[in-house]
Design a protein around this motif. Sequence first.
Motif, PDB file in Angstrom:
ATOM      1  N   LEU A   1       0.810  -1.217   0.000  1.00 42.80           N
ATOM      2  CA  LEU A   1       0.000   0.000   0.000  1.00 42.80           C
ATOM      3  C   LEU A   1       0.844   1.268   0.000  1.00 42.80           C
ATOM      4  O   LEU A   1       0.325   2.354  -0.267  1.00 42.80           O
ATOM      5  N   GLU A   2       2.124   1.152   0.302  1.00 40.62           N
ATOM      6  CA  GLU A   2       2.994   2.322   0.348  1.00 40.62           C
ATOM      7  C   GLU A   2       3.700   2.586  -0.980  1.00 40.62           C
ATOM      8  O   GLU A   2       4.430   3.562  -1.116  1.00 40.62           O
ATOM      9  N   ILE A   3       3.500   1.722  -1.972  1.00 39.55           N
ATOM     10  CA  ILE A   3       4.143   1.913  -3.278  1.00 39.55           C
ATOM     11  C   ILE A   3       3.611   3.189  -3.927  1.00 39.55           C
ATOM     12  O   ILE A   3       2.396   3.376  -4.063  1.00 39.55           O
ATOM     13  N   ASP A   4       4.505   4.062  -4.329  1.00 43.51           N
ATOM     14  CA  ASP A   4       4.143   5.327  -4.980  1.00 43.51           C
ATOM     15  C   ASP A   4       4.021   5.070  -6.486  1.00 43.51           C
ATOM     16  O   ASP A   4       5.026   4.975  -7.193  1.00 43.51           O
ATOM     17  N   LEU A   5       2.795   4.969  -6.980  1.00 47.94           N
ATOM     18  CA  LEU A   5       2.579   4.650  -8.396  1.00 47.94           C
ATOM     19  C   LEU A   5       3.114   5.751  -9.304  1.00 47.94           C
ATOM     20  O   LEU A   5       3.641   5.472 -10.384  1.00 47.94           O
ATOM     21  N   ALA A   6       2.985   6.997  -8.879  1.00 52.36           N
ATOM     22  CA  ALA A   6       3.491   8.117  -9.673  1.00 52.36           C
ATOM     23  C   ALA A   6       5.007   8.050  -9.805  1.00 52.36           C
ATOM     24  O   ALA A   6       5.575   8.380 -10.855  1.00 52.36           O
ATOM     25  N   ASP A   7       5.675   7.606  -8.744  1.00 49.52           N
ATOM     26  CA  ASP A   7       7.129   7.478  -8.772  1.00 49.52           C
ATOM     27  C   ASP A   7       7.557   6.362  -9.728  1.00 49.52           C
ATOM     28  O   ASP A   7       8.537   6.501 -10.470  1.00 49.52           O
ATOM     29  N   VAL A   8       6.822   5.245  -9.713  1.00 49.68           N
ATOM     30  CA  VAL A   8       7.116   4.139 -10.632  1.00 49.68           C
ATOM     31  C   VAL A   8       6.954   4.615 -12.076  1.00 49.68           C
ATOM     32  O   VAL A   8       7.800   4.351 -12.946  1.00 49.68           O
ATOM     33  N   LYS A   9       5.869   5.307 -12.348  1.00 51.02           N
ATOM     34  CA  LYS A   9       5.600   5.838 -13.688  1.00 51.02           C
ATOM     35  C   LYS A   9       6.716   6.774 -14.140  1.00 51.02           C
ATOM     36  O   LYS A   9       7.233   6.663 -15.260  1.00 51.02           O
ATOM     37  N   GLN A  10       7.114   7.687 -13.258  1.00 49.11           N
ATOM     38  CA  GLN A  10       8.164   8.657 -13.597  1.00 49.11           C
ATOM     39  C   GLN A  10       9.487   7.972 -13.888  1.00 49.11           C
ATOM     40  O   GLN A  10      10.207   8.344 -14.823  1.00 49.11           O
ATOM     41  N   GLN A  11       9.809   6.957 -13.097  1.00 51.60           N
ATOM     42  CA  GLN A  11      11.063   6.232 -13.291  1.00 51.60           C
ATOM     43  C   GLN A  11      11.107   5.554 -14.651  1.00 51.60           C
ATOM     44  O   GLN A  11      12.105   5.637 -15.367  1.00 51.60           O
ATOM     45  N   LEU A  12      10.018   4.910 -15.051  1.00 50.25           N
ATOM     46  CA  LEU A  12      10.006   4.205 -16.331  1.00 50.25           C
ATOM     47  C   LEU A  12      10.024   5.172 -17.508  1.00 50.25           C
ATOM     48  O   LEU A  12      10.618   4.882 -18.557  1.00 50.25           O
ATOM     49  N   GLU A  13       9.367   6.311 -17.371  1.00 49.24           N
ATOM     50  CA  GLU A  13       9.302   7.259 -18.478  1.00 49.24           C
ATOM     51  C   GLU A  13      10.616   8.012 -18.697  1.00 49.24           C
ATOM     52  O   GLU A  13      10.733   8.763 -19.666  1.00 49.24           O
ATOM     53  N   ILE A  14      11.594   7.800 -17.830  1.00 53.60           N
ATOM     54  CA  ILE A  14      12.936   8.349 -18.051  1.00 53.60           C
ATOM     55  C   ILE A  14      13.605   7.631 -19.219  1.00 53.60           C
ATOM     56  O   ILE A  14      14.418   8.213 -19.942  1.00 53.60           O
ATOM     57  N   ASN A  15      13.243   6.364 -19.431  1.00 54.26           N
ATOM     58  CA  ASN A  15      13.845   5.593 -20.515  1.00 54.26           C
ATOM     59  C   ASN A  15      13.543   6.262 -21.860  1.00 54.26           C
ATOM     60  O   ASN A  15      12.391   6.592 -22.152  1.00 54.26           O
ATOM     61  N   PRO A  16      14.555   6.464 -22.703  1.00 55.78           N
ATOM     62  CA  PRO A  16      14.369   7.241 -23.932  1.00 55.78           C
ATOM     63  C   PRO A  16      13.351   6.666 -24.910  1.00 55.78           C
ATOM     64  O   PRO A  16      12.693   7.418 -25.626  1.00 55.78           O
ATOM     65  N   TRP A  17      13.180   5.353 -24.942  1.00 57.55           N
ATOM     66  CA  TRP A  17      12.231   4.762 -25.882  1.00 57.55           C
ATOM     67  C   TRP A  17      10.831   4.612 -25.288  1.00 57.55           C
ATOM     68  O   TRP A  17       9.911   4.151 -25.968  1.00 57.55           O
ATOM     69  N   VAL A  18      10.657   4.987 -24.028  1.00 60.96           N
ATOM     70  CA  VAL A  18       9.347   4.885 -23.382  1.00 60.96           C
ATOM     71  C   VAL A  18       8.617   6.217 -23.521  1.00 60.96           C
ATOM     72  O   VAL A  18       9.085   7.253 -23.073  1.00 60.96           O
ATOM     73  N   HIS A  19       7.438   6.174 -24.156  1.00 64.72           N
ATOM     74  CA  HIS A  19       6.651   7.391 -24.367  1.00 64.72           C
ATOM     75  C   HIS A  19       5.691   7.646 -23.208  1.00 64.72           C
ATOM     76  O   HIS A  19       5.632   8.752 -22.672  1.00 64.72           O
ATOM     77  N   ARG A  20       4.941   6.629 -22.839  1.00 60.81           N
ATOM     78  CA  ARG A  20       3.935   6.808 -21.790  1.00 60.81           C
ATOM     79  C   ARG A  20       3.769   5.517 -21.010  1.00 60.81           C
ATOM     80  O   ARG A  20       3.846   4.425 -21.580  1.00 60.81           O
ATOM     81  N   VAL A  21       3.535   5.650 -19.683  1.00 63.57           N
ATOM     82  CA  VAL A  21       3.369   4.477 -18.814  1.00 63.57           C
ATOM     83  C   VAL A  21       2.104   4.656 -17.978  1.00 63.57           C
ATOM     84  O   VAL A  21       1.833   5.744 -17.460  1.00 63.57           O
ATOM     85  N   ASP A  22       1.347   3.591 -17.863  1.00 67.21           N
ATOM     86  CA  ASP A  22       0.173   3.571 -16.991  1.00 67.21           C
ATOM     87  C   ASP A  22       0.395   2.487 -15.938  1.00 67.21           C
ATOM     88  O   ASP A  22       0.651   1.329 -16.279  1.00 67.21           O
ATOM     89  N   VAL A  23       0.323   2.878 -14.657  1.00 66.85           N
ATOM     90  CA  VAL A  23       0.573   1.942 -13.556  1.00 66.85           C
ATOM     91  C   VAL A  23      -0.678   1.864 -12.683  1.00 66.85           C
ATOM     92  O   VAL A  23      -1.195   2.882 -12.230  1.00 66.85           O
ATOM     93  N   ARG A  24      -1.142   0.633 -12.440  1.00 66.10           N
ATOM     94  CA  ARG A  24      -2.312   0.413 -11.587  1.00 66.10           C
ATOM     95  C   ARG A  24      -2.033  -0.735 -10.619  1.00 66.10           C
ATOM     96  O   ARG A  24      -1.271  -1.641 -10.932  1.00 66.10           O
ATOM     97  N   ARG A  25      -2.686  -0.655  -9.460  1.00 67.68           N
ATOM     98  CA  ARG A  25      -2.602  -1.779  -8.520  1.00 67.68           C
ATOM     99  C   ARG A  25      -3.463  -2.922  -9.038  1.00 67.68           C
ATOM    100  O   ARG A  25      -4.565  -2.706  -9.522  1.00 67.68           O
ATOM    101  N   GLN A  26      -2.943  -4.113  -8.921  1.00 64.42           N
ATOM    102  CA  GLN A  26      -3.652  -5.316  -9.346  1.00 64.42           C
ATOM    103  C   GLN A  26      -3.767  -6.215  -8.112  1.00 64.42           C
ATOM    104  O   GLN A  26      -2.826  -6.915  -7.749  1.00 64.42           O
ATOM    105  N   TRP A  27      -4.921  -6.123  -7.464  1.00 62.52           N
ATOM    106  CA  TRP A  27      -5.099  -6.800  -6.178  1.00 62.52           C
ATOM    107  C   TRP A  27      -4.991  -8.323  -6.331  1.00 62.52           C
ATOM    108  O   TRP A  27      -5.355  -8.857  -7.366  1.00 62.52           O
ATOM    109  N   PRO A  28      -4.469  -9.013  -5.278  1.00 60.71           N
ATOM    110  CA  PRO A  28      -4.183  -8.431  -3.967  1.00 60.71           C
ATOM    111  C   PRO A  28      -2.787  -7.821  -3.795  1.00 60.71           C
ATOM    112  O   PRO A  28      -2.578  -7.017  -2.910  1.00 60.71           O
ATOM    113  N   ALA A  29      -1.805  -8.193  -4.602  1.00 59.39           N
ATOM    114  CA  ALA A  29      -0.452  -7.694  -4.340  1.00 59.39           C
ATOM    115  C   ALA A  29       0.359  -7.594  -5.624  1.00 59.39           C
ATOM    116  O   ALA A  29       1.526  -7.973  -5.665  1.00 59.39           O
TER     117      ALA A  29
END
Length: 247
Positions: A78-106
């Motif tokens: 529950l403490e995972i920062d989804l915005a931080d994960v998205k930002q980290q992946l979008e640093i990659n030069p070939w990555v245009h856009r990332v969508d991150v969602r929780r997929q329950w339960p873990a």
Amino acid sequence: MATMATDIASKVRGINLYTLLLLMQLPLLAGLFHFGGNWLLQWLDQPLHNVNLSGHLQHSDAKDLRLQVWGRAEGAYLEIDLADVKQQLEINPWVHRVDVRRQWPAGLAVKVDEERPVARWGCKGLLNSDGEVFEPGDIKGYEHLPCLKGPSNRTRVMMEQFRSLSQQMRPLKLQLSTLELEPRGAWSLTLNNGIRLILGRGNVIEKVERFGRVYDSQLAAYASKIKQIDVRYTNGLTVTWHEPPKV
């Protein structure tokens, strides 16, 4: 009257008994809610178990992207920062856009859209359809794409102009190889048949329309002999030849 009073008293005793029983059960209910709530929080607050990565990847390494997600997802789920994960992946030069969602339960569902280059930007960069520059480091294999050169803060304007000019050239069966914008606003381009077209500042669409009329009616037959066409004039244009045509 006595019978009615007896009935009322009986009902009051019944209500009091019901209330008493309810009050006796409240601590039990509170304990159950407390226990259940703690159990639910512990169940939800477990570490990340899996990363479901999706998207059509041609240039990005799926294993490396997953490792980057795991690196940003340490600690409780529950403490995972989804915005931080998205930002980290979008640093990659070939990555245009990332969508991150929780997929329950873990788990995490991560959808990656890669960049789709439509043009080159200078010698080192590429442009996507939104007019955004990205630099993957190696652009070999994209020499066939048209090349745009200009101020770094005018990429979107240049992409819009490129689309407009490309449509104007289509009836002439011509394509743009390069499009250049000088800092002071002067435009020029090179066509796929090697002809350089000097447009200057302002009224670009009108100038290209004038070029199209003259080219289609008089110049197309001599295209291989033309070096440059200047349409910066109010009316008409001038032609610079590799060698004058034999008329």
